[in-house]
Scaffold this active site. Structure first.
Site, PDB file in Angstrom:
ATOM      1  N   ASP A   8      -1.623   5.224  20.466  1.00 14.79           N
ATOM      2  CA  ASP A   8      -0.596   4.729  18.882  1.00 14.79           C
ATOM      3  C   ASP A   8      -0.621   3.021  19.833  1.00 14.79           C
ATOM      4  O   ASP A   8      -0.240   2.355  19.124  1.00 14.79           O
ATOM      5  CB  ASP A   8       1.254   5.248  20.542  1.00 14.79           C
ATOM      6  CG  ASP A   8       2.033   5.021  18.858  1.00 14.79           C
ATOM      7  OD1 ASP A   8       1.635   4.873  17.813  1.00 14.79           O
ATOM      8  OD2 ASP A   8       3.529   4.162  19.431  1.00 14.79           O
ATOM      9  N   GLU A  68      -3.490   7.774  15.904  1.00 14.18           N
ATOM     10  CA  GLU A  68      -2.166   8.385  14.676  1.00 14.18           C
ATOM     11  C   GLU A  68      -2.868   7.133  13.575  1.00 14.18           C
ATOM     12  O   GLU A  68      -2.967   6.037  13.645  1.00 14.18           O
ATOM     13  CB  GLU A  68      -0.882   7.493  15.157  1.00 14.18           C
ATOM     14  CG  GLU A  68       0.531   7.808  14.117  1.00 14.18           C
ATOM     15  CD  GLU A  68       1.320   7.213  14.799  1.00 14.18           C
ATOM     16  OE1 GLU A  68       2.234   6.952  13.825  1.00 14.18           O
ATOM     17  OE2 GLU A  68       1.438   7.379  16.035  1.00 14.18           O
ATOM     18  N   ASP A 140       5.902   4.122  23.605  1.00 11.78           N
ATOM     19  CA  ASP A 140       4.772   4.133  23.024  1.00 11.78           C
ATOM     20  C   ASP A 140       3.518   4.969  23.461  1.00 11.78           C
ATOM     21  O   ASP A 140       3.000   5.592  23.279  1.00 11.78           O
ATOM     22  CB  ASP A 140       3.832   2.946  23.304  1.00 11.78           C
ATOM     23  CG  ASP A 140       4.761   1.733  22.039  1.00 11.78           C
ATOM     24  OD1 ASP A 140       5.059   2.536  21.001  1.00 11.78           O
ATOM     25  OD2 ASP A 140       5.675   0.812  22.578  1.00 11.78           O
TER      26      ASP A 140
END
Length: 172
Positions: A8, A68, A140
């Protein structure tokens, strides 16, 4: 057995999660947050991210990267910084021979929670549940683990599709 590194990305902190697939089931290996020195300009922060990911790759020897995609950020500047962090992460992984797979945030939430509109707490809860963790990971890290889980689910589904279409005598 495959090991997936989920990321992420961020220009201030980047979540990572490592998940190993054994006999078709995901197993938690490691996760955390790489905190980048906000007092430094972007270039040195990206250097810290690159070096930290190389250490994680050395330690866990993942086979694939799930990361992502960039979504609409608060501002163009924030989106550019996020894109640069993604780039540094991807280069660290590609240089080490990992294949790269990108997923939209809505796709990740859909795969893990069942709805693309899930909130952070829902993602954390489902990551905890799916991986049998004693506590929910930090935001996260949970997002990174969710990205790895999304890749695992997507890969397993895609592997089954050709067999399903052949058995029905359709498609092709």
């Amino acid at each position: 057995m495959a090991t997936i590194l989920g990321i992420d990305p961020g220009s201030r902190k980047t979540g990572f999660g490592v998940v190993r697939v054994e006999q078709g089931k995901p197993h938690y290996v490691s996760s955390g947050v790489i905190r980048l020195p906000v007092s430094e300009p972007l270039g040195p922060r990206l250097g810290v991210l690159f070096a930290s990911l190389n250490e994680i790759i050395d330690l866990h020897a993942p086979d694939e990267l799930a990361i992502e995609q960039v979504f609409l950020a608060r501002s163009a500047d924030a989106a550019l910084k996020l894109g640069q962090a993604r780039g540094a992460a991807m280069v660290a992984c590609v240089q080490r021979g990992l294949s790269v797979h990108e997923y939209a945030a809505r796709q990740i939430k859909q795969a893990v929670v069942g709805t693309g509109a899930a909130n952070k707490e829902q993602v954390q809860h489902m990551v905890k549940t799916l991986l049998g963790l004693p506590a929910a990971p930090k935001e996260d890290a949970a997002d990174a683990l969710a990205t790895a889980l999304c890749h695992i689910h997507t890969s397993q589904t895609l592997k089954r599709l050709p067999a399903a279409s052949l058995s029905r005598g359709r498609l092709r």
